[in-house]
Write a protein that holds these residues in place. Structure first.
Motif, PDB file in Angstrom:
ATOM      1  N   TYR A 195      45.026  -1.285  37.600  1.00  0.00           N
ATOM      2  CA  TYR A 195      44.116  -0.937  38.342  1.00  0.00           C
ATOM      3  C   TYR A 195      43.494  -0.068  38.395  1.00  0.00           C
ATOM      4  CZ  TYR A 195      47.974   1.042  41.717  1.00  0.00           C
ATOM      5  OH  TYR A 195      48.479   1.958  42.516  1.00  0.00           O
ATOM      6  N   ALA A 196      44.086   1.229  38.034  1.00  0.00           N
ATOM      7  CA  ALA A 196      43.365   2.621  38.268  1.00  0.00           C
ATOM      8  C   ALA A 196      42.569   3.026  37.182  1.00  0.00           C
ATOM      9  CB  ALA A 196      44.694   3.655  38.724  1.00  0.00           C
ATOM     10  N   ARG A 197      42.869   2.289  35.330  1.00  0.00           N
ATOM     11  CA  ARG A 197      42.491   2.593  34.138  1.00  0.00           C
ATOM     12  C   ARG A 197      41.140   2.756  34.450  1.00  0.00           C
ATOM     13  NH1 ARG A 197      47.522   0.055  31.522  1.00  0.00           N
ATOM     14  NH2 ARG A 197      48.655   1.497  32.097  1.00  0.00           N
ATOM     15  N   PRO A 198      40.446   3.660  33.721  1.00  0.00           N
ATOM     16  CA  PRO A 198      38.961   3.095  33.282  1.00  0.00           C
ATOM     17  C   PRO A 198      38.439   2.474  33.062  1.00  0.00           C
ATOM     18  CG  PRO A 198      39.084   5.945  34.193  1.00  0.00           C
ATOM     19  CD  PRO A 198      40.417   5.292  33.600  1.00  0.00           C
ATOM     20  N   ARG A 199      37.388   0.566  32.654  1.00  0.00           N
ATOM     21  CA  ARG A 199      37.621   0.197  31.557  1.00  0.00           C
ATOM     22  C   ARG A 199      35.906   0.708  31.252  1.00  0.00           C
ATOM     23  NH1 ARG A 199      40.743  -3.682  31.930  1.00  0.00           N
ATOM     24  NH2 ARG A 199      40.009  -3.636  29.852  1.00  0.00           N
ATOM     25  N   PHE A 200      35.769   1.518  31.460  1.00  0.00           N
ATOM     26  CA  PHE A 200      34.485   2.268  31.123  1.00  0.00           C
ATOM     27  C   PHE A 200      34.434   3.365  30.789  1.00  0.00           C
ATOM     28  CE2 PHE A 200      33.834  -2.244  33.094  1.00  0.00           C
ATOM     29  CZ  PHE A 200      33.271  -2.341  31.989  1.00  0.00           C
ATOM     30  N   LEU A 201      33.637   4.310  29.776  1.00  0.00           N
ATOM     31  CA  LEU A 201      33.320   5.518  29.543  1.00  0.00           C
ATOM     32  C   LEU A 201      32.023   5.802  29.048  1.00  0.00           C
ATOM     33  CD1 LEU A 201      36.509   7.003  27.352  1.00  0.00           C
ATOM     34  CD2 LEU A 201      36.176   6.714  29.762  1.00  0.00           C
TER      35      LEU A 201
ATOM     36  N   PHE B 253      37.173   3.589  45.551  1.00  0.00           N
ATOM     37  CA  PHE B 253      37.330   2.124  45.359  1.00  0.00           C
ATOM     38  C   PHE B 253      38.676   1.164  45.075  1.00  0.00           C
ATOM     39  CE2 PHE B 253      37.891   1.702  41.242  1.00  0.00           C
ATOM     40  CZ  PHE B 253      37.535   3.339  40.358  1.00  0.00           C
ATOM     41  N   ARG B 254      37.675   0.192  45.416  1.00  0.00           N
ATOM     42  CA  ARG B 254      39.134  -1.011  45.751  1.00  0.00           C
ATOM     43  C   ARG B 254      39.031  -1.970  44.386  1.00  0.00           C
ATOM     44  NH1 ARG B 254      42.798  -2.071  49.071  1.00  0.00           N
ATOM     45  NH2 ARG B 254      43.669  -3.757  49.288  1.00  0.00           N
ATOM     46  N   TRP B 255      40.328  -1.920  43.522  1.00  0.00           N
ATOM     47  CA  TRP B 255      40.259  -2.956  42.376  1.00  0.00           C
ATOM     48  C   TRP B 255      41.310  -3.892  42.111  1.00  0.00           C
ATOM     49  CZ3 TRP B 255      37.211  -5.505  39.443  1.00  0.00           C
ATOM     50  CH2 TRP B 255      37.577  -5.841  38.037  1.00  0.00           C
ATOM     51  N   LYS B 256      42.253  -5.162  41.731  1.00  0.00           N
ATOM     52  CA  LYS B 256      42.752  -5.785  41.720  1.00  0.00           C
ATOM     53  C   LYS B 256      43.164  -5.169  43.059  1.00  0.00           C
ATOM     54  CE  LYS B 256      42.575  -6.727  37.255  1.00  0.00           C
ATOM     55  NZ  LYS B 256      41.635  -7.918  37.001  1.00  0.00           N
ATOM     56  N   GLY B 257      42.964  -5.212  44.532  1.00  0.00           N
ATOM     57  CA  GLY B 257      43.182  -5.124  45.347  1.00  0.00           C
ATOM     58  C   GLY B 257      43.594  -3.488  46.089  1.00  0.00           C
ATOM     59  N   GLU B 258      43.975  -3.018  44.917  1.00  0.00           N
ATOM     60  CA  GLU B 258      44.071  -1.803  45.182  1.00  0.00           C
ATOM     61  C   GLU B 258      43.740  -0.637  45.143  1.00  0.00           C
ATOM     62  OE1 GLU B 258      49.231  -2.841  44.060  1.00  0.00           O
ATOM     63  OE2 GLU B 258      47.523  -0.717  45.008  1.00  0.00           O
TER      64      GLU B 258
ATOM     65  N   ALA C 123      30.391  -8.086  37.407  1.00  0.00           N
ATOM     66  CA  ALA C 123      30.077 -10.010  37.913  1.00  0.00           C
ATOM     67  C   ALA C 123      31.006 -10.824  37.344  1.00  0.00           C
ATOM     68  CB  ALA C 123      28.853 -11.158  37.326  1.00  0.00           C
ATOM     69  N   GLU C 124      31.378 -11.601  38.527  1.00  0.00           N
ATOM     70  CA  GLU C 124      32.014 -12.718  39.226  1.00  0.00           C
ATOM     71  C   GLU C 124      33.903 -11.553  39.219  1.00  0.00           C
ATOM     72  OE1 GLU C 124      30.327 -15.231  38.373  1.00  0.00           O
ATOM     73  OE2 GLU C 124      32.461 -15.615  38.683  1.00  0.00           O
ATOM     74  N   HIS C 125      33.708 -10.028  39.989  1.00  0.00           N
ATOM     75  CA  HIS C 125      34.913  -9.655  40.190  1.00  0.00           C
ATOM     76  C   HIS C 125      34.420  -9.392  41.468  1.00  0.00           C
ATOM     77  CE1 HIS C 125      35.310  -9.979  35.560  1.00  0.00           C
ATOM     78  NE2 HIS C 125      36.503  -9.712  35.541  1.00  0.00           N
ATOM     79  N   ASP C 126      36.097  -9.203  42.559  1.00  0.00           N
ATOM     80  CA  ASP C 126      35.631  -8.454  43.604  1.00  0.00           C
ATOM     81  C   ASP C 126      35.922  -6.926  43.267  1.00  0.00           C
ATOM     82  OD1 ASP C 126      37.068 -11.572  45.186  1.00  0.00           O
ATOM     83  OD2 ASP C 126      35.201 -10.971  45.345  1.00  0.00           O
ATOM     84  N   GLY C 127      35.661  -6.112  44.092  1.00  0.00           N
ATOM     85  CA  GLY C 127      35.297  -4.637  43.886  1.00  0.00           C
ATOM     86  C   GLY C 127      35.159  -3.962  43.074  1.00  0.00           C
ATOM     87  N   LYS C 128      36.063  -2.959  43.102  1.00  0.00           N
ATOM     88  CA  LYS C 128      34.745  -2.312  41.881  1.00  0.00           C
ATOM     89  C   LYS C 128      35.696  -2.106  40.879  1.00  0.00           C
ATOM     90  CE  LYS C 128      31.192  -0.451  45.071  1.00  0.00           C
ATOM     91  NZ  LYS C 128      30.548   0.101  45.662  1.00  0.00           N
ATOM     92  N   VAL C 129      34.736  -2.174  39.279  1.00  0.00           N
ATOM     93  CA  VAL C 129      36.286  -1.458  38.189  1.00  0.00           C
ATOM     94  C   VAL C 129      35.625  -0.206  37.925  1.00  0.00           C
ATOM     95  CG1 VAL C 129      34.138  -2.589  36.957  1.00  0.00           C
ATOM     96  CG2 VAL C 129      36.487  -2.432  36.189  1.00  0.00           C
ATOM     97  N   GLY C 130      37.079   0.184  36.894  1.00  0.00           N
ATOM     98  CA  GLY C 130      36.528   2.157  37.124  1.00  0.00           C
ATOM     99  C   GLY C 130      35.994   2.627  35.906  1.00  0.00           C
ATOM    100  N   MET C 131      34.940   3.902  36.379  1.00  0.00           N
ATOM    101  CA  MET C 131      34.731   4.008  34.788  1.00  0.00           C
ATOM    102  C   MET C 131      34.664   5.390  35.244  1.00  0.00           C
ATOM    103  SD  MET C 131      29.648   2.682  34.252  1.00  0.00           S
ATOM    104  CE  MET C 131      29.413   4.013  32.437  1.00  0.00           C
ATOM    105  N   ALA C 132      34.187   6.463  34.147  1.00  0.00           N
ATOM    106  CA  ALA C 132      34.709   7.086  34.316  1.00  0.00           C
ATOM    107  C   ALA C 132      33.501   8.132  33.302  1.00  0.00           C
ATOM    108  CB  ALA C 132      36.044   7.820  33.436  1.00  0.00           C
TER     109      ALA C 132
END
Length: 621
Positions: free
Chosen positions: A554-560, A486-491, A519-528
């Motif tokens: 950019y690769a660190r999961p923000r949610f667990l 997935f893509r997050w922060k342009g990476e 919401a309000e963010h492009d791409g997808k944020v990491g979750m594990a």
């Protein structure tokens, strides 16, 4: 000629004009763009047939002779002319001729931030015929070592501000007898060579042409790392053909020698190095380089340096739109923006906020053999296809089963194309004009990117991994990515790499990593989603330290998400679809959820209040 005849001719021409406008509204703009691209294509074909290739480096040397005193690079207010960069890169070449065992065809890996010496080292190495690997300065430790070794590098060159990262892997490099060089005059690191002191002892005279002469347009020149679809980063093989195509991108969109390009993207990316820097070289234009993107200083820099063209990714445009409005938001000279990944709503907001800027959206993968260019400015589109384009760059959109993660085939075993307006997987035919060079030293992953026997026996297509849709006017729109990326922060974030890093912890039995929308963010944020080993408690402190130590931001999961059992597919692949759909809403998920709170430097329980603050934008991810 009678009046009636004249009237008839005028009426007929008017009718044809209105018919063309109605049925073929993009005829003339397509034709103009096509003729321009074809002219350049003929030039490249001559390189292919004669073997007399004029590379990006050759073009730079020509520009240094033709316009030696013109500003090529502006960095932190300092101006470097074409002559300046040519001479300093000659010195870099001389250092490695005199003080190393490098020879033509060897590979050198670079770990450097955006700075003038990135270009001086790159060009200097190219002048002695070396291949260069651009390493991502965000990665560390095991991943960094993997990248270095995967491109077959013999020498490692590290920027002065990257020495702490170097220290982590220096023992391993020295065990493998790798020659390490740093961009300093002196160093306390044992066994490490310095460069800046040696630059003062060598001449800046040009190196012999035979050292960097290229006879094949298919010859490798760079390695640029991409997450691909699975696992650790892969070294995409970048040929002279790919650099020449990329270097002409800004020119094709209407760039000219008087333009001033603003580059804030990292130079280890092909967008900044090939489209941006090489694009300036092709035009003989000027580049304003910034070490890192700053939303608050972006337009100040544009005004200060009279910037006319900017490079972007979708997130960059969104960040700029989120800045407080100021008087004079449209008071600048920027006329064109070249990039990829901007959402339609952000695109409209960007134009309304910052003025009539020509948005030139691109589509293309670093290692891919296909590229789209939106030369019409159609909002939301990555480009437009037509009969002529498909003759040169044959591609298809095929039906794809996201749940099974495979193409849908008919009763005869062939893939099926989608109808217009229907989402499909983009695949591009591999042939002599559009080769796929794959990944260095990675035959398995190279093969995995290819689909064989797609529509008939023996045909081969490059699998982009991207789902797209084509409308009735042949405009193409990006929809989503498939597989384990997935893509997050342009990476690009490779989920298996993140899973492996988390799985090293002795209390983790399994980790399933995926991207979720916020919401309000492009791409997808990491979750594990994680499963604990029996009789082992969850150690959030250790988990936090692990991801911070071994993964870029950019690769660190923000949610667990803590689960008892892991869902798998029929072929024992981790099931992600339901997890992605459920996201990270604590009101609908009964299992424990945690949030990576940067301010507290810890994973904390994800409460309803925190969730609502994230959704409303009060908490920034």
């Amino acid at each position: 000629m009678s009046l009636s005849w004249i009237t008839g001719i005028v009426t007929g021409l008017a009718a044809l004009y209105f018919l063309q406008k109605r049925l073929f509204p993009y005829l003339w703009v397509d034709l103009k763009f096509l003729l321009k691209v074809m002219k350049y294509g003929i030039q490249i074909e001559m390189y292919r047939r004669t073997g007399n290739v004029v590379t990006v480096l050759d073009r730079f040397i020509q520009q240094a002779q033709r316009i030696p005193d013109k500003a090529f690079l502006i960095y932190q207010g300092q101006v470097y002319t074409y002559r300046d960069v040519d001479r300093r890169s000659n010195r870099v070449a001389r250092v490695f001729i005199n003080y190393s065992s490098l020879k033509k065809g060897d590979t050198v890996a670079m770990l450097m931030n955006n700075e003038p010496d990135f270009l001086n080292v790159w060009f200097g190495l190219a002048k002695i015929g070396c291949l260069v690997g651009f390493l991502n300065y965000n990665i560390r430790s095991r991943s960094l070592l993997h990248c270095f070794h995967s491109c077959g590098a013999k020498i490692f060159i590290v920027g002065a501000d990257m020495l702490e990262t170097l220290k982590e892997i220096l023992p391993s490099l020295q065990e493998d007898n790798i020659s390490v060089w740093v961009m300093t005059k002196e160093t306390s690191l044992k066994g490490v060579n310095t460069i800046l002191d040696k630059l003062e002892s060598v001449t800046d005279e040009p190196v012999p042409h035979h050292l960097y002469k290229v006879n094949s347009i298919s010859a490798t020149t760079l390695y640029i790392f991409t997450s691909g679809t699975t696992g650790l980063p892969k070294a995409a093989v970048i040929s002279q053909l790919q650099t020449l195509k990329g270097a002409a991108g800004i020119w094709a969109f209407g760039g000219n020698p008087d333009d001033i390009l603003y580059v804030t993207l990292p130079l280890y990316h092909s967008a900044a190095s090939i489209i941006g820097i090489a694009g300036c070289i092709y035009l003989g234009a000027t580049c304003v380089l910034r070490q890192k993107f700053s939303a608050s200083q972006f337009w100040n820099d544009c005004k200060k340096y009279n910037v006319t063209i900017i490079q972007y990714i979708g997130e960059l445009c969104r960040y700029l739109c989120k800045q407080p409005e100021r008087d004079g938001d449209k008071d600048h000279k920027v006329r064109m923006a070249v990039g990829n990944g901007v959402r339609s709503d952000v695109w409209r907001e960007f134009l309304a906020r910052f003025g009539d800027i020509k948005m030139c959206e691109l589509y293309g993968a670093t290692e891919g053999n296909i590229c789209f260019m939106n030369h019409t400015g159609k909002i939301g589109s990555v480009g437009r296809s037509n009969l002529f384009y498909k003759l040169v760059f044959p591609f298809e959109l095929i039906k794809y089963d996201i749940q099974k993660d495979e193409p849908i085939k008919n009763q005869h075993g062939w893939c099926q194309t989608v109808e217009k307006g229907e989402t499909g997987l983009l695949i591009s035919k591999v042939n002599s004009n559009n080769p796929f060079f794959g990944y260095a030293g990675n035959k398995k992953d190279t093969t995995k990117k290819l689909l064989c026997d797609v529509f008939k026996k023996g045909d081969v297509y490059f699998n982009t991994g991207d789902l797209m849709v084509q409308d009735s006017d042949n405009f193409l729109y990006f929809r989503d990515r498939i597989g384990d990326t997935f893509r997050w922060k342009g990476e690009n974030v490779a989920t298996t790499e993140v899973s492996d890093i988390i799985g090293i912890l002795d209390f983790i039995q399994e980790a399933n990593v995926y991207g979720v929308t916020a919401a309000e963010h492009d791409g997808k944020v990491g979750m594990a989603s994680i499963i604990m080993k029996p009789n082992h408690p969850l150690d959030l402190n250790s988990l936090y330290n692990q991801v911070v130590s071994y993964l870029p931001g950019y690769a660190r999961p923000r949610f667990l998400r803590l689960q008892e059992n892991m869902e798998v597919t029929g072929t024992f692949k981790q099931q992600k679809v339901r997890l992605v759909e459920e996201g990270f809403n604590p009101t609908s998920i009964s299992e424990p959820l945690f949030f990576l709170d940067d301010s507290k430097k810890a994973y904390i329980p994800l409460t309803k209040d925190i969730y609502e603050n994230i959704i409303s934008g009060l908490i920034k991810l």
